[in-house]
Design a protein around this motif. Structure first.
Motif, PDB file in Angstrom:
ATOM      1  N   ALA A 368       0.833  -1.269   0.154  1.00  0.00           N
ATOM      2  CA  ALA A 368       0.051  -0.152   0.060  1.00  0.00           C
ATOM      3  C   ALA A 368       0.675   1.294  -0.069  1.00  0.00           C
ATOM      4  O   ALA A 368       0.452   2.509  -0.655  1.00  0.00           O
ATOM      5  CB  ALA A 368      -0.836   0.127   1.323  1.00  0.00           C
ATOM      6  N   PHE A 369       1.860   1.172   0.629  1.00  0.00           N
ATOM      7  CA  PHE A 369       2.799   2.455   0.728  1.00  0.00           C
ATOM      8  C   PHE A 369       4.111   2.445   0.013  1.00  0.00           C
ATOM      9  O   PHE A 369       4.709   3.330  -0.150  1.00  0.00           O
ATOM     10  CB  PHE A 369       2.970   2.713   2.299  1.00  0.00           C
ATOM     11  CG  PHE A 369       1.868   2.758   3.166  1.00  0.00           C
ATOM     12  CD1 PHE A 369       1.235   3.884   2.988  1.00  0.00           C
ATOM     13  CD2 PHE A 369       1.294   1.905   3.979  1.00  0.00           C
ATOM     14  CE1 PHE A 369       0.044   4.541   3.724  1.00  0.00           C
ATOM     15  CE2 PHE A 369       0.163   1.962   4.720  1.00  0.00           C
ATOM     16  CZ  PHE A 369      -0.538   3.275   4.687  1.00  0.00           C
ATOM     17  N   SER A 452      -2.187   7.303  -7.712  1.00  0.00           N
ATOM     18  CA  SER A 452      -1.521   6.496  -6.879  1.00  0.00           C
ATOM     19  C   SER A 452      -2.251   5.951  -5.640  1.00  0.00           C
ATOM     20  O   SER A 452      -2.228   4.783  -5.078  1.00  0.00           O
ATOM     21  CB  SER A 452       0.046   6.856  -6.637  1.00  0.00           C
ATOM     22  OG  SER A 452       0.608   7.363  -7.596  1.00  0.00           O
ATOM     23  N   ARG A 453      -2.999   6.948  -5.022  1.00  0.00           N
ATOM     24  CA  ARG A 453      -4.008   6.650  -3.864  1.00  0.00           C
ATOM     25  C   ARG A 453      -4.941   5.657  -4.138  1.00  0.00           C
ATOM     26  O   ARG A 453      -5.210   5.112  -3.394  1.00  0.00           O
ATOM     27  CB  ARG A 453      -4.671   7.874  -3.300  1.00  0.00           C
ATOM     28  CG  ARG A 453      -5.558   8.584  -4.172  1.00  0.00           C
ATOM     29  CD  ARG A 453      -6.367   9.875  -3.710  1.00  0.00           C
ATOM     30  NE  ARG A 453      -7.111  10.527  -4.826  1.00  0.00           N
ATOM     31  CZ  ARG A 453      -7.004  10.937  -5.806  1.00  0.00           C
ATOM     32  NH1 ARG A 453      -5.706  11.560  -6.029  1.00  0.00           N
ATOM     33  NH2 ARG A 453      -7.840  11.520  -6.232  1.00  0.00           N
ATOM     34  N   THR A 456      -3.287   2.407  -3.270  1.00  0.00           N
ATOM     35  CA  THR A 456      -3.101   2.510  -1.717  1.00  0.00           C
ATOM     36  C   THR A 456      -4.428   1.944  -0.980  1.00  0.00           C
ATOM     37  O   THR A 456      -4.413   1.213  -0.199  1.00  0.00           O
ATOM     38  CB  THR A 456      -2.671   3.627  -1.308  1.00  0.00           C
ATOM     39  OG1 THR A 456      -1.282   4.032  -1.915  1.00  0.00           O
ATOM     40  CG2 THR A 456      -2.711   3.761   0.116  1.00  0.00           C
TER      41      THR A 456
END
Length: 490
Positions: A368-369, A452-453, A456
């Protein structure tokens, strides 16, 4: 009529103690069956990897259905397949499944029409449901000492699909396009299904009832539910079409539950399902299965996307290169499947499932990060491979320890159903999340670029599912003793 009576009453093959033969013979049969079961992994990985190359031919709403439709139909077929195996025997069922799979692969290889591709993928679905039947076959055929490890090996196969499928898909897609995937599936089934048919001993037919009405209600309800979820972002969640789809799905699933309580031999035994041991196992399978399905769907997208301004992912890899990057997870999964079976026999299947849940959370939170560098996909892929191997080893062993032999087929079918349903639903859920986080559409290729989020959020959703599965496993009272191959459940 909701039921059809089939066959003549004979001794239940699950309850008859088979005459033990040499270990070499059992290993030969095991390898043959595992090579056939690799069809499921091949089918999933090959088409997951093919989706990016098909994005220019089909709409974003259509793409997830190329993967999900076969998983959905397979999920609905799992309990029914267990019944059919009890009626006709594993050997005869393999022949029928192989024929439908070959026909479906041939249709897909010869068409570029989305509706016909859907038909092809539906015909391939029964082969994806085979693993649920394999667990029942293992319990009735192998000595009890071999059952937990055989189940662990069947979870990840012998490495042919997990390791080779990403590389094969890359080479085929680069040279011939997605039609070559269907041709490969046809050839693979045409080679290994006859081997299994001739080396696996035939079993007697038994008198059972096929719950036709229950099968129809479950398949239709689950299909409308997923279709409604996939169409919601495009049509609007409050649009009449979306609401009708979702309400109809709920009504059909409620009707299914009512029917299952009333028929003499239900497709899915709701009373057995309500028992604490099986209920907890199925709940964990649903949650952890969603984590597995979501990972396999989004990783190729992240690797094959072109990196542009505003995103921190994308490497522009070919399908072959994606296969090389994800090779670590396939190798580790191949090793951790049998290891999970051994640990279930040595300690307990519940302990293996706890390790599985912790690995799932670590892998998905990390992705996720941190997903901007290639080495991260390799390292976190190792965690995913270990999680996947443990998951498919622990789940069936938990089920087999919970039910008597005569209910093995339908019970492992239930477990496979929940896992496959979650795996088919998660790509659509991921698409919903990503569609709400679109950055822009590439003017040259017309491909959608997601923020991108969005990825995530997808991985955090998978992490939550894995965490809840871990908590449920921690409170599970069942499966705390070493696995016995079903001997303790008699």
């Amino acid at each position: 009529m909701s039921e059809i009576s089939v066959g003549l009453h004979q001794e239940d093959p699950h309850t008859a103690a088979p005459e033990e033969r040499s270990t070499a013979y059992y290993m030969f049969v095991l390898v043959a069956v595992l090579l056939l079961s690799e069809t499921m992994t091949f089918t999933a990985i090959l088409f997951w990897n093919a989706l990016p190359s098909m994005s220019a031919l089909f709409t974003p709403a259509q793409l997830p259905w190329i993967v999900s439709v076969s998983l959905l139909v397979a999920a609905a077929l799992q309990p029914l397949m267990g019944k059919l195996a009890d009626i006709f025997g594993f050997r005869r069922l393999v022949l029928a499944v192989a024929l439908t799979y070959v026909v479906g692969s041939l249709i897909g290889a010869l068409t570029s029409s989305f509706p016909l591709i859907m038909v092809a993928r539906v015909l391939q679905a029964p082969a994806i449901a085979i693993p649920g039947v394999i667990y029942s076959f293992f319990r009735g055929f192998f000595p009890k000492r071999m059952v937990p490890i055989a189940i662990g090996m069947s979870s990840t196969g012998i490495g042919v699909a997990g390791i080779a499928a990403p590389l094969i898909s890359g080479a085929l897609l680069a040279a011939f396009g997605y039609h070559a995937i269907f041709w490969f599936c046809l050839i693979y089934m045409g080679v290994f299904a006859p081997i299994v048919f001739f080396v696996v001993p035939g079993g007697p037919r038994n008198r059972h009832r096929v719950d036709v009405l229950g099968s129809v209600l479950l398949t239709a309800g689950a299909g409308l539910l997923l279709f409604g979820v996939s169409e919601g972002p495009e049509l609007g969640w409050t649009s009449p079409t979306t609401l009708v789809l979702l309400v109809a799905a709920v009504l059909l699933l409620v009707a299914f539950a009512v029917v299952e309580y009333r028929v003499r031999e239900p497709m899915m035994d709701m009373r057995l399902l309500s028992g604490p041991a099986l209920r907890a196992t199925l709940g964990v399978s649903l949650l952890v299965g969603a984590t597995s399905g979501g990972w396999g769907y989004v990783i190729p997208q992240l690797l094959e996307a072109e990196r542009t301004a505003g995103i921190d992912y994308g490497f522009g890899l070919s399908a072959t290169q994606v296969g090389l990057v994800t090779l670590s997870s396939g190798i580790v999964g191949m090793l951790f499947g049998p290891l999970g079976g051994y640990l279930a026999r040595r300690f307990s299947p519940r302990l293996v499932m706890l390790w599985c849940g912790s690995l799932a959370v670590m892998a998905t939170v990390a992705m996720a990060f941190w997903h901007s560098r290639l080495w991260e996909y390799v390292v976190f892929g190792v965690l995913y491979g270990a999680f996947n191997g443990f998951y498919f080893a622990a789940g069936p062993n938990l089920v087999i320890e919970a039910v008597p032999a005569r209910l093995t087929g339908v019970s492992t079918g239930m477990q496979a159903f929940t896992s496959a349903f979650a795996g088919s639903a998660m790509p659509i859920v991921a698409t919903v999340i990503l569609s709400a986080n679109v950055l822009h559409t590439d003017s040259a290729t017309h491909q959608v670029v997601y923020a991108s989020r969005g990825y995530t959020y997808v991985f955090l959703t998978l992490a939550v599912a894995g965490m809840v599965g871990f908590v449920l496993t921690a409170f599970m009272r069942h499966g705390r003793r070493p696995a016995t191959g079903g001997a303790a459940a008699h």
